[in-house]
Scaffold this active site. Structure first.
Site, PDB file in Angstrom:
ATOM      1  N   ARG A  69      -7.584  -0.306   0.576  1.00 62.47           N
ATOM      2  CA  ARG A  69      -8.101  -1.516  -0.082  1.00 62.47           C
ATOM      3  C   ARG A  69      -8.507  -1.225  -1.519  1.00 62.47           C
ATOM      4  O   ARG A  69      -8.443  -2.091  -2.381  1.00 62.47           O
ATOM      5  CB  ARG A  69      -9.254  -2.089   0.760  1.00 62.47           C
ATOM      6  N   GLU A 111      -9.506   3.673   1.895  1.00 62.75           N
ATOM      7  CA  GLU A 111      -8.967   3.888   0.544  1.00 62.75           C
ATOM      8  C   GLU A 111      -7.867   2.893   0.185  1.00 62.75           C
ATOM      9  O   GLU A 111      -7.668   2.593  -0.988  1.00 62.75           O
ATOM     10  CB  GLU A 111      -8.431   5.323   0.427  1.00 62.75           C
ATOM     11  N   LYS A 113     -10.558  12.505   8.259  1.00 61.50           N
ATOM     12  CA  LYS A 113     -10.185  11.948   9.562  1.00 61.50           C
ATOM     13  C   LYS A 113     -10.399  12.989  10.654  1.00 61.50           C
ATOM     14  O   LYS A 113      -9.955  14.125  10.516  1.00 61.50           O
ATOM     15  CB  LYS A 113      -8.712  11.530   9.559  1.00 61.50           C
ATOM     16  N   LYS A 137       0.857  -1.198   0.000  1.00 59.74           N
ATOM     17  CA  LYS A 137       0.000   0.000   0.000  1.00 59.74           C
ATOM     18  C   LYS A 137       0.889   1.243   0.000  1.00 59.74           C
ATOM     19  O   LYS A 137       1.767   1.385   0.846  1.00 59.74           O
ATOM     20  CB  LYS A 137      -0.919  -0.010   1.234  1.00 59.74           C
ATOM     21  N   ASP A 187       1.343   6.074   5.850  1.00 59.39           N
ATOM     22  CA  ASP A 187       0.407   5.193   5.157  1.00 59.39           C
ATOM     23  C   ASP A 187       0.970   4.605   3.858  1.00 59.39           C
ATOM     24  O   ASP A 187       0.271   3.912   3.127  1.00 59.39           O
ATOM     25  CB  ASP A 187      -0.908   5.954   4.902  1.00 59.39           C
ATOM     26  N   ASP A 200     -12.410   6.871   3.544  1.00 59.56           N
ATOM     27  CA  ASP A 200     -11.205   6.635   4.360  1.00 59.56           C
ATOM     28  C   ASP A 200     -10.760   5.169   4.303  1.00 59.56           C
ATOM     29  O   ASP A 200      -9.663   4.831   4.760  1.00 59.56           O
ATOM     30  CB  ASP A 200     -11.478   7.065   5.815  1.00 59.56           C
ATOM     31  N   ASP A 232      -2.832  10.052   3.912  1.00 56.71           N
ATOM     32  CA  ASP A 232      -4.234   9.645   3.994  1.00 56.71           C
ATOM     33  C   ASP A 232      -4.991  10.645   4.869  1.00 56.71           C
ATOM     34  O   ASP A 232      -4.964  10.567   6.098  1.00 56.71           O
ATOM     35  CB  ASP A 232      -4.321   8.229   4.594  1.00 56.71           C
TER      36      ASP A 232
HETATM   37  N1  BES Z   1      -4.510   4.313   6.837  1.00 56.81           N
HETATM   38  C1  BES Z   1      -5.641   3.956   7.608  1.00 56.81           C
HETATM   39  C2  BES Z   1      -5.355   2.873   8.657  1.00 56.81           C
HETATM   40  C3  BES Z   1      -4.368   3.210   9.724  1.00 56.81           C
HETATM   41  C4  BES Z   1      -4.800   3.537  10.989  1.00 56.81           C
HETATM   42  C5  BES Z   1      -3.012   3.114   9.498  1.00 56.81           C
HETATM   43  C6  BES Z   1      -3.904   3.787  11.989  1.00 56.81           C
HETATM   44  C7  BES Z   1      -2.101   3.379  10.500  1.00 56.81           C
HETATM   45  C8  BES Z   1      -2.546   3.701  11.751  1.00 56.81           C
HETATM   46  C9  BES Z   1      -6.758   3.453   6.698  1.00 56.81           C
HETATM   47  O1  BES Z   1      -6.776   3.965   5.422  1.00 56.81           O
HETATM   48  C10 BES Z   1      -8.036   3.834   7.336  1.00 56.81           C
HETATM   49  O2  BES Z   1      -8.304   5.002   7.381  1.00 56.81           O
HETATM   50  N2  BES Z   1      -8.773   2.858   7.798  1.00 56.81           N
HETATM   51  C11 BES Z   1      -9.993   3.087   8.432  1.00 56.81           C
HETATM   52  C12 BES Z   1     -10.988   2.107   7.847  1.00 56.81           C
HETATM   53  C13 BES Z   1     -12.407   2.405   8.198  1.00 56.81           C
HETATM   54  C14 BES Z   1     -12.862   3.674   7.505  1.00 56.81           C
HETATM   55  C15 BES Z   1     -13.238   1.247   7.764  1.00 56.81           C
HETATM   56  C16 BES Z   1      -9.810   2.819   9.924  1.00 56.81           C
HETATM   57  O3  BES Z   1      -9.051   1.933  10.277  1.00 56.81           O
HETATM   58  O4  BES Z   1     -10.400   3.558  10.706  1.00 56.81           O
HETATM   59 ZN    ZN Z   2      -4.983   4.615   4.672  1.00 59.07          ZN
HETATM   60 MG    MG Z   3      -7.914   5.756   5.315  1.00 63.60          MG
END
Ligand code: BES
Ligand code: ZN
Ligand code: MG
Length: 489
Positions: free
Chosen positions: A345, A343, A272, A260, A282, A341, A265
């Protein structure tokens, strides 16, 4: 810093700092250590008593040695209980010794550690990793770095024989780990999709790998609507990176590693509300992918490896993807974006479809994918999901040898219910519960039959506190595991 293994005995070494090690509850001065103690006028015994040194893992004691001696300082290091001693204990011990030697302003250091698993080569390798990685400090953005003072110039690993090959191998692996750390640690204004592509270009030209960069138009032609949906709000061009290492002879297997590569992000329009300031990390998957490429390019195994990343940023703007938009990925599947968010995947979906077209024997993706995985496993352990138990077992073994923990999680098919969409083939986000599992199940939709393993590395790419050979900050996780996996049978 020059590291070499030698046959020099404890008593014969002369220099700044000598580090000796003890197992827990076995702090005895016998053999060479008894002689050393005699030579130092009973200093070892005194130091052990005064500091109540018991040899527990990570414990240490340091003393100055009287003038006129062949050494200036002595370090005692605890290795923990004999039955828990493994390669990672040595890596950690070497890291602790490196930090102490540096505090003591040593220029030359000798280390006496036991040989583990009757493998002097592996022993020298992990000690080198511990030393190099613990001493790596990222001062690129400091106007006045704190770590002045003399640098460690020479390290001798005592009584290990000549281990030049193992030490070189360790240094090549560390090159990869350090590249990954530096890519992750740099801010999003410096490491952009363009920087990642340039980094791949540097590796390709330095070591003779093949590089293909797909520009936005190329990705459009391939129908990568999922990846491009994420990229569309950014002012920076997306860069789809495909770097290939091909061995001289016929490869004994072919692998693809997909990382990834979100250089930032923001969450997109589902912006966020907390934690955005850390989201330069990220692209940790892409960083480890390129770090592994750098190591593999030097190690030259007889395995073909494709290093892939669909790099972009997840931003907001008037042309950002809307929550509710429906994207079509390059395998024809449609995705209702119920959360912008989620994103990572979306970018991985098209990258996985691309990887499978390469007809490899195994695909591994790694991603800072979910906060849910950090909640489940914390910062020391990555999550693993796999469609193939052989692959999962290989990864588990590679991670153990690397001292980078992973824990296998279930690909619980029933949870895909949570990703069902009334209007498209699937949504990109399920309910809060089992968030890292539904993320893995989403990715699985983009793999047909190739054995596949997914690593969620959101926790371990970054540490707030030093641990083992990692200082606080970017860790370079899981480059060592990936290298071990590629080299394994
Ligand atoms: N990049 C984040 C995940 C992340 C969180 C990485 C903390 C490093 C530390 C990812 O893109 C994300 O935002 N995931 C969301 C998914 C949700 C919207 C289903 C999450 O984990 O809150
Ligand atoms: Zn992310
Ligand atoms: Mg995200």
């Amino acid at each position: 810093m020059e590291i070499r293994a030698t046959d020099t005995a404890l008593l014969d070494w002369t220099g700044d700092t000598l580090a000796v090690s003890f197992l827990e509850d076995a702090v005895e001065l016998t053999g060479d250590l008894a002689q050393l103690d005699d030579k130092l006028g009973g200093l070892l015994r005194e130091l052990i008593e005064e500091t109540e040194f018991k040899g527990s893992a990570g414990s240490s004691a340091v003393s100055r040695v009287g003038a006129g001696s062949s050494i200036r300082k002595i370090i005692l290091l605890g290795l923990g209980k004999a039955d828990t001693l493994n390669l990672d204990s040595l890596r950690r011990a070497a890291a602790a010794i490196a930090r102490l030697a540096k505090q003591q302003k040593s220029k030359t250091l000798a280390i006496s550690l036991p040989v583990v698993n009757a493998e002097p080569g592996l022993t020298a390798q992990v000690i080198t990793e511990g030393l190099v990685l613990a001493l790596h400090l990222d001062n690129r953005f400091k106007s006045d770095p704190e770590d002045k003072g003399p640098k460690l110039e020479q390290v001798e690993l005592l009584a290990l024989g000549n281990q030049e090959a193992a030490i070189t191998k360790a240094q090549q692996i560390c090159d990869g780990v350090i590249l990954a750390r530096e890519l992750v640690a740099a801010p999003a204004s410096i490491v952009t999709p363009i920087t990642l592509a340039q980094t791949a270009e540097n590796i390709a030209s330095e070591y003779g790998l093949t590089l293909e960069i797909l520009e936005k138009e190329d990705c459009e032609k391939l129908g990568m609507g999922s990846y491009l949906g994420v990229a569309q709000a950014s002012d920076l061009p997306p860069k789809f990176i495909h770097l290939t290492y091909t061995p001289q002879d016929t490869p004994r297997r072919k692998l693809a590693i997909v990382g990834k590569g979100l250089t930032f992000d923001s969450g997109g329009l589902n912006i966020k509300v907390s934690g955005m300031e850390t989201m330069k990390i990220d692209m940790g998957g892409a960083a480890a992918t390129l770090g592994t490429a750098k190591a593999i390019a030097q190690l030259k195994p007889d395995v073909e490896v494709h290093f892939i990343s669909a790099a972009t940023e997840n931003m907001i703007s008037g042309r950002a993807m809307h929550p509710g938009d429906i994207l079509t990925a390059s395998n024809g599947k449609t995705i209702e974006v119920n959360n912008t968010d989620a994103e990572g995947r979306l970018t991985l979906a098209d990258a996985l479809v691309f990887a499978e077209k390469l007809e490899v024997d195994g695909i591994l993706d790694l991603a800072t994918l979910t906060g849910a995985c950090v909640v489940a496993l914390g910062n020391d352990i990555g999550g693993m999901w796999s469609t193939d138990e052989t692959l999962a077992t290989q990864l588990q073994a590679a991670s153990e040898a690397a001292g980078e923990k992973i824990w296998q999680m279930p690909l619980e098919e029933r949870y895909f219910e949570g990703l069902k969409s009334p209007i498209a083939d699937m949504k990109n986000t399920g309910p809060r519960a089992a968030g890292s599992i539904t993320a893995a199940l989403f990715l699985k939709q983009f793999i047909k039959e190739t054995p596949w393993v997914h690593l969620d590395i959101a926790g371990p790419v970054w540490l707030d506190k030093e641990n083992g050979c990692n200082n606080s900050g970017a860790t370079g996780y899981p480059v060592r595991t990936l290298v071990n996996w590629i080299l394994s049978d």
